[in-house]
Design a protein around this motif. Structure first.
Motif, PDB file in Angstrom:
ATOM      1  N   HIS A 176       1.357  -0.387  21.836  1.00 32.31           N
ATOM      2  CA  HIS A 176       2.173  -0.145  20.646  1.00 32.31           C
ATOM      3  C   HIS A 176       1.335  -0.157  19.370  1.00 32.31           C
ATOM      4  N   ILE A 177       0.368  -1.040  19.296  1.00 31.78           N
ATOM      5  CA  ILE A 177      -0.517  -1.074  18.128  1.00 31.78           C
ATOM      6  C   ILE A 177      -1.290   0.244  18.033  1.00 31.78           C
ATOM      7  N   ARG A 178      -1.796   0.732  19.165  1.00 34.77           N
ATOM      8  CA  ARG A 178      -2.549   1.983  19.174  1.00 34.77           C
ATOM      9  C   ARG A 178      -1.667   3.146  18.719  1.00 34.77           C
ATOM     10  N   SER A 179      -0.436   3.175  19.211  1.00 38.06           N
ATOM     11  CA  SER A 179       0.489   4.234  18.817  1.00 38.06           C
ATOM     12  C   SER A 179       0.839   4.126  17.332  1.00 38.06           C
ATOM     13  N   LEU A 180       1.054   2.915  16.847  1.00 37.22           N
ATOM     14  CA  LEU A 180       1.341   2.702  15.427  1.00 37.22           C
ATOM     15  C   LEU A 180       0.195   3.206  14.559  1.00 37.22           C
ATOM     16  N   ARG A 181      -1.008   2.894  14.949  1.00 40.28           N
ATOM     17  CA  ARG A 181      -2.171   3.330  14.172  1.00 40.28           C
ATOM     18  C   ARG A 181      -2.244   4.849  14.078  1.00 40.28           C
ATOM     19  N   GLN A 182      -1.931   5.517  15.160  1.00 37.91           N
ATOM     20  CA  GLN A 182      -1.943   6.977  15.141  1.00 37.91           C
ATOM     21  C   GLN A 182      -0.909   7.510  14.163  1.00 37.91           C
ATOM     22  N   GLY A 208       0.836  -1.193   0.000  1.00 37.31           N
ATOM     23  CA  GLY A 208       0.000   0.000   0.000  1.00 37.31           C
ATOM     24  C   GLY A 208       0.869   1.240   0.000  1.00 37.31           C
ATOM     25  N   GLU A 209       0.601   2.140   0.932  1.00 45.46           N
ATOM     26  CA  GLU A 209       1.388   3.377   1.039  1.00 45.46           C
ATOM     27  C   GLU A 209       2.530   3.245   2.037  1.00 45.46           C
ATOM     28  N   ILE A 210       2.692   2.046   2.618  1.00 46.69           N
ATOM     29  CA  ILE A 210       3.717   1.845   3.647  1.00 46.69           C
ATOM     30  C   ILE A 210       4.957   1.196   3.030  1.00 46.69           C
ATOM     31  N   LEU A 211       6.094   1.791   3.271  1.00 46.92           N
ATOM     32  CA  LEU A 211       7.381   1.254   2.816  1.00 46.92           C
ATOM     33  C   LEU A 211       8.318   1.150   4.005  1.00 46.92           C
ATOM     34  N   ILE A 212       8.945  -0.010   4.163  1.00 44.56           N
ATOM     35  CA  ILE A 212       9.964  -0.175   5.198  1.00 44.56           C
ATOM     36  C   ILE A 212      11.301  -0.461   4.518  1.00 44.56           C
ATOM     37  N   ASP A 213      12.301   0.329   4.880  1.00 46.36           N
ATOM     38  CA  ASP A 213      13.653   0.163   4.341  1.00 46.36           C
ATOM     39  C   ASP A 213      14.572  -0.300   5.471  1.00 46.36           C
ATOM     40  N   LEU A 266       0.534   5.904  11.572  1.00 49.89           N
ATOM     41  CA  LEU A 266       0.323   5.480  10.180  1.00 49.89           C
ATOM     42  C   LEU A 266      -0.863   6.186   9.534  1.00 49.89           C
ATOM     43  N   ALA A 267      -1.658   6.879  10.341  1.00 50.89           N
ATOM     44  CA  ALA A 267      -2.801   7.654   9.848  1.00 50.89           C
ATOM     45  C   ALA A 267      -3.722   6.781   8.995  1.00 50.89           C
ATOM     46  N   ALA A 268      -4.004   7.197   7.756  1.00 52.39           N
ATOM     47  CA  ALA A 268      -4.957   6.474   6.909  1.00 52.39           C
ATOM     48  C   ALA A 268      -4.505   5.050   6.608  1.00 52.39           C
ATOM     49  N   THR A 317      14.012   2.485   8.671  1.00 56.63           N
ATOM     50  CA  THR A 317      13.037   3.563   8.619  1.00 56.63           C
ATOM     51  C   THR A 317      11.767   3.102   7.915  1.00 56.63           C
ATOM     52  N   ALA A 318      10.648   3.625   8.373  1.00 53.56           N
ATOM     53  CA  ALA A 318       9.360   3.368   7.727  1.00 53.56           C
ATOM     54  C   ALA A 318       8.866   4.651   7.062  1.00 53.56           C
ATOM     55  N   TYR A 319       8.202   4.490   5.927  1.00 50.47           N
ATOM     56  CA  TYR A 319       7.651   5.627   5.200  1.00 50.47           C
ATOM     57  C   TYR A 319       6.169   5.385   4.923  1.00 50.47           C
ATOM     58  N   VAL A 320       5.398   6.450   4.965  1.00 46.47           N
ATOM     59  CA  VAL A 320       3.993   6.395   4.557  1.00 46.47           C
ATOM     60  C   VAL A 320       3.783   7.479   3.509  1.00 46.47           C
ATOM     61  N   SER A 321       3.329   7.067   2.341  1.00 46.13           N
ATOM     62  CA  SER A 321       3.135   7.994   1.212  1.00 46.13           C
ATOM     63  C   SER A 321       4.399   8.793   0.925  1.00 46.13           C
ATOM     64  N   GLY A 322       5.547   8.119   1.064  1.00 45.65           N
ATOM     65  CA  GLY A 322       6.822   8.749   0.744  1.00 45.65           C
ATOM     66  C   GLY A 322       7.434   9.588   1.842  1.00 45.65           C
ATOM     67  N   LYS A 323       6.733   9.748   2.966  1.00 39.48           N
ATOM     68  CA  LYS A 323       7.243  10.560   4.069  1.00 39.48           C
ATOM     69  C   LYS A 323       7.677   9.675   5.238  1.00 39.48           C
TER      70      LYS A 323
END
Length: 231
Positions: free
Chosen positions: A201-207, A138-143, A209-211, A148-154
């Motif tokens: 941690h799941i709750r924090s991750l969801r916040q 999807g919009e999530i990239l992990i390098d 990762l946004a959409a 580092t993790a990216y969402v929509s390139g950020k």
């Protein structure tokens, strides 16, 4: 063989002495300090293997001390286990976001404390992470090369455990994992009643990762999974 040195920051002397005694009986070397000034003075002469840091301190609180540790060259990589009497999840999230490796809530058993310390020390001593392929769903990239993790390139500012949890779930996309299994895989220990750590941690991750947080699915009565079929 040189024993592992654990520093303890706790303002109540009786508790501090009890923790020192318990850790020494567990095979560690341990030193106790009443505040941040004493801690940093000691760190200038001897670097600890891990720090047990109480949040509630009379002058400078543990979160402020933690931020200083994480911004100071030479000591910023020391694993920190936060100790708190607070039950509020927001305090735990703030602590983890500030760079804590884990947290433990009073009252706790010495067996649990020892297990948590062993877990964070194992993570520190692991060899360099092998070069894994990038994960892109999807919009999530992990390098993994950048850790580092990216969402929509950020880039997304994740704590170490948040990163490891997301990476593990994405690696095993579609599979359901119980809270106990995630606790074992990511934190390296298993205690009944401690699975709230995973929920926090799941709750924090969801916040963060946004959409894209819709990929993190709760399977009622079981645990969590990363669903790669979300549009």
């Amino acid at each position: 063989m040189t024993k592992t040195m654990i520093y303890i920051v706790e303002d109540e002397q009786s508790i501090r002495e009890l923790l020192i005694y318990a850790l020494q009986n567990s095979g560690y070397m341990a030193r106790g300090f009443g505040d941040g000034r004493e801690l940093f003075a000691a760190l200038h002469t001897e670097k600890a293997s891990a720090i047990l840091l109480d949040i509630m301190l009379p002058e400078e609180d543990g979160l402020s001390i933690l931020k200083k540790i994480r911004s100071t060259p030479g000591i910023k990589d020391i694993p920190v286990l936060l100790v708190t009497a607070k039950s509020s999840e927001i305090d735990k999230i703030v602590g983890l976001d500030s760079g804590a490796d884990d947290y433990i809530t009073k009252p706790f058993s010495m067996m649990e404390l020892s297990a948590r310390i062993k877990a964070i020390l194992r993570r520190v001593k692991r060899e360099e992470e092998p070069a894994f392929e990038k994960l892109h769903i999807g919009e999530i990239l992990i390098d993994p090369a950048e850790h580092t993790a990216y969402v929509s390139g950020k880039p997304v500012n994740l704590t170490l455990k948040e990163y490891e949890l997301l990476y593990f779930l994405m690696q095993n996309s579609g599979l359901v994992f119980s809270r106990d299994k995630l606790l074992q895989k990511i934190w390296g220990y298993d205690f009944d009643g401690e699975t709230r750590t995973v929920d926090v941690h799941i709750r924090s991750l969801r916040q963060k990762l946004a959409a894209s947080a819709t990929h993190l699915q709760t399977i009622r009565g079981i645990g969590y999974r990363f669903n790669n079929d979300i549009e």
